[in-house]
Design an enzyme around this catalytic site. Structure first.
Site, mmCIF file in Angstrom:
data_model
loop_
_atom_site.group_PDB
_atom_site.id
_atom_site.type_symbol
_atom_site.label_atom_id
_atom_site.label_comp_id
_atom_site.label_asym_id
_atom_site.label_seq_id
_atom_site.Cartn_x
_atom_site.Cartn_y
_atom_site.Cartn_z
ATOM 1 N N LEU A 176 -1.461 -14.209 -1.815
ATOM 2 C CA LEU A 176 -0.215 -13.880 -1.337
ATOM 3 C C LEU A 176 0.328 -15.184 -0.296
ATOM 4 O O LEU A 176 1.066 -15.255 -0.023
ATOM 5 C CB LEU A 176 0.272 -12.390 -0.314
ATOM 6 C CG LEU A 176 0.128 -11.627 -1.487
ATOM 7 C CD1 LEU A 176 0.332 -10.401 -0.481
ATOM 8 C CD2 LEU A 176 0.628 -11.578 -2.175
ATOM 9 N N ARG A 190 -8.967 -13.693 9.889
ATOM 10 C CA ARG A 190 -9.945 -14.257 9.661
ATOM 11 C C ARG A 190 -10.872 -13.292 11.623
ATOM 12 O O ARG A 190 -11.656 -12.778 10.364
ATOM 13 C CB ARG A 190 -10.596 -15.309 8.918
ATOM 14 C CG ARG A 190 -9.926 -15.752 8.498
ATOM 15 C CD ARG A 190 -10.520 -17.399 7.573
ATOM 16 N NE ARG A 190 -9.360 -18.011 6.437
ATOM 17 C CZ ARG A 190 -9.209 -18.559 5.921
ATOM 18 N NH1 ARG A 190 -9.324 -19.839 7.258
ATOM 19 N NH2 ARG A 190 -9.136 -19.516 5.666
ATOM 20 N N ARG A 467 40.436 -19.871 16.272
ATOM 21 C CA ARG A 467 40.186 -21.421 16.868
ATOM 22 C C ARG A 467 40.644 -21.945 18.406
ATOM 23 O O ARG A 467 40.343 -21.972 18.732
ATOM 24 C CB ARG A 467 40.312 -22.483 15.606
ATOM 25 C CG ARG A 467 39.224 -22.461 14.808
ATOM 26 C CD ARG A 467 39.869 -24.048 14.540
ATOM 27 N NE ARG A 467 38.424 -24.003 13.191
ATOM 28 C CZ ARG A 467 38.893 -24.517 12.097
ATOM 29 N NH1 ARG A 467 39.541 -25.026 11.602
ATOM 30 N NH2 ARG A 467 37.648 -24.800 11.188
ATOM 31 N N ASN A 492 38.333 -8.722 6.053
ATOM 32 C CA ASN A 492 37.732 -8.459 7.395
ATOM 33 C C ASN A 492 38.773 -8.099 8.558
ATOM 34 O O ASN A 492 39.898 -9.021 8.729
ATOM 35 C CB ASN A 492 36.980 -9.758 7.155
ATOM 36 C CG ASN A 492 35.874 -8.836 8.844
ATOM 37 O OD1 ASN A 492 36.298 -8.173 9.437
ATOM 38 N ND2 ASN A 492 35.326 -10.464 9.170
ATOM 39 N N GLN A 513 33.497 -7.059 12.812
ATOM 40 C CA GLN A 513 34.110 -6.847 11.482
ATOM 41 C C GLN A 513 34.527 -5.485 11.254
ATOM 42 O O GLN A 513 33.453 -4.615 11.183
ATOM 43 C CB GLN A 513 33.496 -7.775 10.879
ATOM 44 C CG GLN A 513 33.593 -9.236 11.008
ATOM 45 C CD GLN A 513 32.219 -9.522 12.263
ATOM 46 O OE1 GLN A 513 31.042 -8.690 12.503
ATOM 47 N NE2 GLN A 513 32.831 -10.618 12.913
ATOM 48 N N ASP A 719 11.289 8.148 32.537
ATOM 49 C CA ASP A 719 9.851 7.881 32.774
ATOM 50 C C ASP A 719 8.925 8.850 34.021
ATOM 51 O O ASP A 719 7.634 8.915 33.390
ATOM 52 C CB ASP A 719 9.264 6.657 32.631
ATOM 53 C CG ASP A 719 7.908 6.294 31.731
ATOM 54 O OD1 ASP A 719 7.607 7.220 30.705
ATOM 55 O OD2 ASP A 719 7.403 5.514 31.944
#
Length: 921
Positions: A176, A190, A467, A492, A513, A719
């Site tokens: 791969l 390794r 802009r 959009n 969007q 927690d």
């Protein structure tokens, strides 16, 4: 997985290499994989030839000798030895190959060796069925062979890479790799293979057709009970869509990452959790299937087939008549509503309304509910203890805090965040939904301007409006045509909104969007405009939790260098006087002022040490956190919040902050040292791992008081667990570890008694009630696996009610010795939290009041959970806490325990053994 040596490219398979690695051709299944998972299947050894009836016992089916030879060969591929029955010759299972490497028959195996192989799957059909049920992409390789050849590959692996089974099985995964694969990452792999250790990392791999993809690879070793390495399992997840890829090394001029979120740590946490399921299946497929059945089926065999995403509005057992709490939704809980509301929750329960009709008040309802019944529905006739865990990693994983996502990451809308302070106003954050909408990968859009969505039919005048809004630092909402990566056109509805810092300067731009199939008229677009503006406001609020990406690295930790001033209740203690003496000398508190004594614990981001302030005899706990790890794991804002929270605390059941400082590599917090250690250890030291009910009442009452104080300060703890409850010398508690807590503002309120007659009301004990709770909800995915509330898992937004859920889990663990929803894997634990009914084993005697308190705290709907209406006052008034003197609880003597908190030795010596080691980092 890779082995020593490299193989360039990513094409075909050489037949010679296959022959060398396998040596002979083994049978394959329908997909072409070797039949290595079927060494003991009777069907593999039966012969079609009829045996003489007179020589065969009833139902005995003779096997041909050559079938057993083939089976032995298949078992040998797994480093195992086939076992056969002495009399019939039938295969009886497999055992581990002796370390000498010589194959022995079952008659040569002794009981010790058979026991050492108990962790290896012996019923191959079950193993095969278990593995085939997983959707993950993974391979299993032979660790006894130096080249680690693949012995099994899932269907997902073939689909992901494009290779066939004949091109994969028997080979090393290096095929791969390609020209873009990082050799340094391969070296790490390794090294892990050589050491027989775990690995998790992201590498660039190549499919058969040459397409590169980012592969999140997780490798885990499979060992027998003697620690001998047998196999490696390698799970692959293609993360090309969501990872920042090579952009993770791109930095701003200030040296910080250009991306607002570092995604590798997130993805690795998910991967480690998923691979634990595969390891469980490989080690014991039968227990996996059995535990699955126990988890997903009720005792009545009624199937709970809902997926984890299908969250029921109520448990099947939660009818209105079984809940006694006020379920009105409070207006002060301003949730981030990124999911639809679950309907109207303002209706009172049927029991409460009926009791009110009879003229019975809240207290009467409580007393009525506590009357014993002939058959208690809360008691389980069977003792369903969760399965034990042989895997040490899994035991640690399920008890540590997790931080899987910020509120910003969990907003499921199409949006981006850009930074106008950088050249060309580039994207620094893109939601997953935006990636799905536009078909782009995150790596392709980070650092780019949003103009790549434009195309030939995009109206230039509309673009000019956007802009102009950017130049003027103003809001604008427009409709324009955009294009996906494949060229698909869509309308959009785009909303641009500036995000400002505390000074009023523009920090970021938020672009939301809303995709549509066609242009809509202005009147019809109003509803969409309201939606995108509301989403932008939620994004603005969520993004403010994160540190400003334009800060200098040293500015991120500036708060930790501030001098800590004493709070009123602790300023006259010996510890504070010793700290003040150093400050009065003109020096700033730093690492040089402390002598390390011994380590107290460690976590993902740092460690805790016992230290002594030099020449004073005063001992403190020092929490040291690694800066680089905090940056890579998106925890800078967590550390900042913890420092702010500790600075606010002034309470006997909460820690005192004495100093904070930083070194080049670490930030440090100096707090109280609690020689009693963790409540978790105290529980574990008890003979039955449980506490008597009076002890549970004592510790739970102090936890309630501590949580009440935190909520009044606008802090959601998030927690609560025995590991985070420390014990002082006097046996009283102190909550600790606030790195997962949420700090917001607080809204104090006073509830007047319902009785208009003030004198009569006071005579009956109905005084005005003070109540305060954090005002803003959060949607971060944080907590500890077994203690996380359902609303955190579903992402519906959560409030301080999550702390009351955790209190219910804590009570259960102290009384029964384990948590009620624990599963073999994280996914199963979460599924149990969302769907499993709470049951109380009959084998341990627990009062009805205690069981009813836990039952009401563990209500899945936070609006109906005990504590949601009047906070801690509701819980304090529960019959379980009857007899607690709340104003004087600090003066209450701790209960006697079977195994006391301290031995008869000098208490001052506990944990204060001198250690000459000076390097704490």
């Amino acid at each position: 997985m890779a082995s020593k040596g490299t193989e360039g490219g990513h094409g075909g398979v050489e037949r010679k290499e296959q022959q060398q690695q396998r040596g002979y051709q083994l049978p394959r299944d329908s997909r072409g994989s070797l039949e290595v998972f079927n060494p003991s299947s009777a069907s593999s050894f039966r012969t079609a030839a009829a045996a003489p009836k007179s020589a065969s016992p009833f139902l005995a089916i003779p096997d041909r000798e050559e079938d057993n030879v083939v089976a032995q060969q298949r078992a040998a591929e797994w480093g195992l030895v086939l076992q056969t029955d002495h009399h019939t010759g039938l295969p009886q299972g497999v055992s581990a190959r002796p370390s000498s490497g010589s194959a022995r028959t079952s008659s040569e195996d002794n009981p010790q060796q058979q026991q050492s192989a108990a962790a290896i799957p012996r019923v191959s059909e079950e193993l095969r069925a278990a593995l085939s049920a997983f959707q993950q992409t993974f391979v299993v390789s032979d660790a006894t062979h130096p080249n680690h050849p693949i012995m099994y590959a899932s269907a997902g692996f073939f689909n992901m890479t494009g290779y066939t089974s004949k091109e994969v099985v028997g080979r090393n995964c290096r095929f791969l790799q390609g020209s873009g694969t990082d050799p340094h990452e391969i070296d790490k792999i390794r090294q892990s293979l050589a050491n027989g250790s775990n690995y998790c990392g992201r590498i660039l791999n190549y499919k058969k057709d040459g397409t590169p993809f980012w592969n999140l690879l997780t490798i885990a070793p499979i060992k027998d009970e003697d620690g001998r390495l047998l196999k490696f399992i390698g799970m692959q997840v293609e993360v090309s869509k969501y990872t920042e890829g090579k952009k993770d090394t791109v930095v701003r001029p200030n040296g910080l990452s250009e991306s607002l979120i570092k995604y590798d740590a997130r993805q690795k946490d998910h991967a480690r959790s998923s691979v634990s399921e595969l390891l469980l299946a490989l080690k014991n497929p039968r227990s996996l299937s059995e535990s699955s059945n126990n988890t997903l089926k009720r005792k009545s065999q009624e199937s709970l087939s809902m997926s984890m995403t299908e969250v029921p509005s109520k448990r099947s057992s939660e009818s209105g008549s079984r809940r006694n709490s006020r379920s009105g939704t409070r207006s002060s809980l301003q949730k981030i509503n990124e999911v639809p509301d679950q309907g109207n929750r303002t209706r009172k329960s049927g029991l409460r309304a009926f009791m009110g009709f009879l003229g019975m008040g809240h207290g009467s309802v409580e007393k009525n509910m506590l009357k014993p019944r002939d058959e208690d529905p809360l008691i389980d006739s069977d003792d369903e203890r969760p399965e034990s865990f042989e895997d040490e990693f899994r035991r640690k994983e399920m008890r540590r805090g997790i931080d899987l996502a910020t509120t910003l990451e969990r907003i499921e809308k199409n949006f981006v965040i850009t930074d106008p302070r950088l050249p060309d106003n580039p994207i620094i954050f893109a939601s997953d939904s935006f990636l799905q909408l536009t078909e782009y990968n995150r790596e392709e859009i980070l650092g780019r301007n949003c103009r790549f969505l434009q195309g030939p039919e995009t109206d230039r005048a509309t673009v000019r409006k956007i802009r102009d809004a950017i130049d003027n630092q103003a809001e604008v909402t427009v409709q324009l045509i955009n294009y996906t990566k494949s060229g698909k056109k869509f309308w959009n509805l785009f909303h641009l909104q500036p995000m400002r810092d505390q000074k009023g300067d523009v920090q970021y731009f938020i672009g939301v969007q809303l995709d549509g199939t066609e242009h809509v008229q202005d009147d019809a677009a109003k509803e969409g405009v309201v939606l995108v503006k509301k989403t932008a406001d939620n994004i603005d609020e969520a993004a403010k939790e994160l540190p400003d990406a334009n800060l200098r690295p040293e500015d991120l930790w500036a708060n930790h260098s501030k001098v800590v001033l004493p709070n009123p209740h602790m300023k006259d203690t010996a510890s504070w006087r010793a700290i003040q003496k150093v400050l009065e000398s003109g020096e700033s508190i730093g690492l040089k002022h402390f002598r390390p004594v011994k380590p107290l614990g460690s976590g993902d981001t740092g460690s805790v040490h016992l230290v002594e302030l030099l020449n004073t005899g005063e001992y403190f706990a020092m929490k040291a956190m690694d800066k680089s790890i905090m940056l890579n794991r998106n925890k800078v804002h967590r550390a900042t919040a913890e420092r702010q929270i500790l600075d606010l605390l002034d309470h006997p059941f909460l820690p005192t902050l004495y100093a904070s400082f930083q070194t080049k590599t670490h930030i440090c917090l100096i707090t109280d040292y609690c020689p009693g250690g963790e409540l978790f250890v105290l529980l574990d030291n008890q003979p039955l791992k449980v506490l008597h009910e009076d002890a549970v009442r004592f510790y739970a009452a102090e936890v309630v008081v501590a949580l009440e104080y935190l909520h009044c300060q606008g802090i959601i703890y998030r927690d609560l667990k025995p590991e985070n409850i420390l014990l002082h010398r006097d046996g009283h508690i102190s909550l600790t570890d606030f790195d997962l807590s949420c700090l917001t503002s607080c809204r104090p309120q006073v509830f007047l008694p319902e009785d208009a007659d003030e004198k009569k009301g006071r005579k009956n004990g109905s005084y005005p009630i003070f109540f305060a709770e954090p005002m803003r909800a959060s949607n971060s995915f944080v907590g500890t696996e077994e203690y996380i509330a359902p609303e955190i898992i579903t992402g519906a937004g959560h409030t301080s009610a999550v702390d009351w859920w955790a209190l219910g889990i804590l009570l259960y663990e102290m009384l029964y010795g384990y948590t009620p929803f624990r599963g073999k894997t994280r996914q199963r634990t979460f599924a149990n939290i969302l769907h499993k009914d709470i049951r109380f084993p009959a084998s341990i005697s627990v009062s009805l009041a205690a069981r009813q308190l836990m039952y009401r705290l563990l209500h899945r709907d936070p609006a109906n959970r005990l504590g949601s209406y009047e906070g801690a006052n509701e819980i304090k008034g529960h019959p379980f806490f009857r007899g607690i003197n709340w104003p004087l609880i600090r003066a209450t003597a701790p209960p006697k325990l079977e195994i006391p908190l301290f031995s008869k030795d000098d208490m001052e010596k506990k944990g204060l053994v001198t250690n000459n080691r000076t390097d704490m980092f």
